[in-house]
Structure formats: C-alpha cells, structure tokens
Enzyme design. Sequence first.
Site, mmCIF file in Angstrom:
data_model
loop_
_atom_site.group_PDB
_atom_site.id
_atom_site.type_symbol
_atom_site.label_atom_id
_atom_site.label_comp_id
_atom_site.label_asym_id
_atom_site.label_seq_id
_atom_site.Cartn_x
_atom_site.Cartn_y
_atom_site.Cartn_z
ATOM 1 C CG ASP A 179 2.548 -4.905 9.644
ATOM 2 O OD1 ASP A 179 3.407 -5.213 10.509
ATOM 3 O OD2 ASP A 179 1.766 -5.729 9.137
ATOM 4 C CB THR A 199 -0.927 0.026 1.230
ATOM 5 O OG1 THR A 199 -1.666 -1.198 1.287
ATOM 6 C CG2 THR A 199 -1.894 1.192 1.144
#
Length: 270
Positions: free
Chosen positions: A111, A13
């Site tokens: 993350d 992303t």
Amino acid sequence: MLLTVDVGNTQTTLGLFDTDGTLRRQWRMATDHTDTADELHERLYGYFLMFGLTLQSVTDVAIASVVPILTQEWQYMMSNLLMAEDVLLVDATRDCGIRIDMPDPHQVGSDRIANAVAARERYGSPVIVVDFGTATNIDVVDATGAFRGGAIMPGVLSSAQSLFAHAARLSSVPLVVPPHALGTTTETAVQSGIVIGAAAQVEGLVSRIKTELDEPDATVVGTGGLASIVSGATDVFDTVDPNLTVRGIYLIWRHRNEKRAARRQRDING
C-alpha cells in the site's frame, strides 16, 4: 475493466477502472481475516449487483495486500472463481515503476508503494503522503522521484479504541474536530486529544521530514479513511486525495502491462 483491491487490516478498498485509467467506482468494505475465497466472491458479487455491474466485466485484477492470509484467498478467488485473465500482486519484489531507496526494500508494504507511485504521478516530486488507516503511514518520495521511507504510527481509530477500552471512565465519542484544542467537557477533551492530537503529530513529523530532506516546499497529501476528518484540524495538507492508493495500484498494473507489451514487441522484432 481492471479491479484494484487494497486489502488493509481494517478495511478493504476496491476500485473499478477502465483500462484508460478512468475510475468508474470505488467502495470500501470491512476486512474480515476469516473470509474464504467463496465468501469474498459472494461479497464482491453483491457489490457489483448493487451498482448494476457484472463480474464478467472484470478482465484484469491488481491486488495490494498487507494481510497475507487474505492475499491468498483474493488471488484464488480472482483466478479460479472470477476467472480474471490477469491477476497482479503488488509487492516490493516486483518492478513497480519506482526506485525504493532503502536498505531492505522488501520490507515496504504494497500500500505504501502504491501511495508513492500515485502521489509522484499526480503531484510530482518531492511529495509526502499521510495515509490514515489501521496505522497512520507517512510515505516520502524525494526530489529524484525515489521512495525514501517515512514513518508508521498507531492509527487514529486504533488509538481511540485502545483509549476507550482501557480507561474505565471514558466512553466512545464521535471522532470530529472540536471547536478548540482546550476541551471544556470530557467529550471535547477526548476529541481534542484524538483528532487534534493526530493532526499535531502529523505536523511535527512532516516538519522534521521536510527538514531532513531539505525540501521545505514538498507537497503533502492526505489519504485514507480518516483523512477528511483530521485535515479539518490542520493546514499541513496541500490536498486530500481519497483515491490515491487505488490509483497507485492501477498505475503499477499499467507499468507492468507496458513492460510486457514492450517485451513481446522485442520478441516479435527478433
């Protein structure tokens, strides 16, 4: 502008931010573990061109990656091909602006740190993040604002693919919320098991975590590629925030920049 890169095992992303924190563009691309720096540069160039952007607008880059071989390729590409002025690698060995209250903080994925930082900044503490990616991660920030850990389970899509690969009489079905938990066809039974089953799993874990924290009113945030689907099968989420991880990467970059600026100012002042 700042480009944030969240490299997951299945998807990567990208977020393009103004330095004031405004998210200008976000997009996803498949993660290919064989990509080289040249190939990543070509793909990135194509995405920017598609939206009428130029790579020259990127001055800073922050990367959170759970794929070590691609971490190196992204870093090389950004530093040597894109010529970004600053490339930050997010990991638990660096000060990310949040205390990690765990026996071995270095085990925490970048993350998950980004999710915790963004959730705390946007929704306060305590907060529980459920991130639907290759794995489904539950990340927990307690009332003091510290990252406490969470849970990691097989991802929704990974589980579905495993089921279809190993059950000869079952074929792939659309991952949507069926009308009822009681499936009346093979398709709705599979959808119930996968989608409603994932929702029930999250409900159970979140309930237990709230009890262990003694925080029954902790905010619960869903994020990740399948959050919008699973959230339709449960009321466990207070909100779904698809931009949470890239926002967290931006906040960590901002925190690091502010620390460096303060250090430079102290040096100037003697």
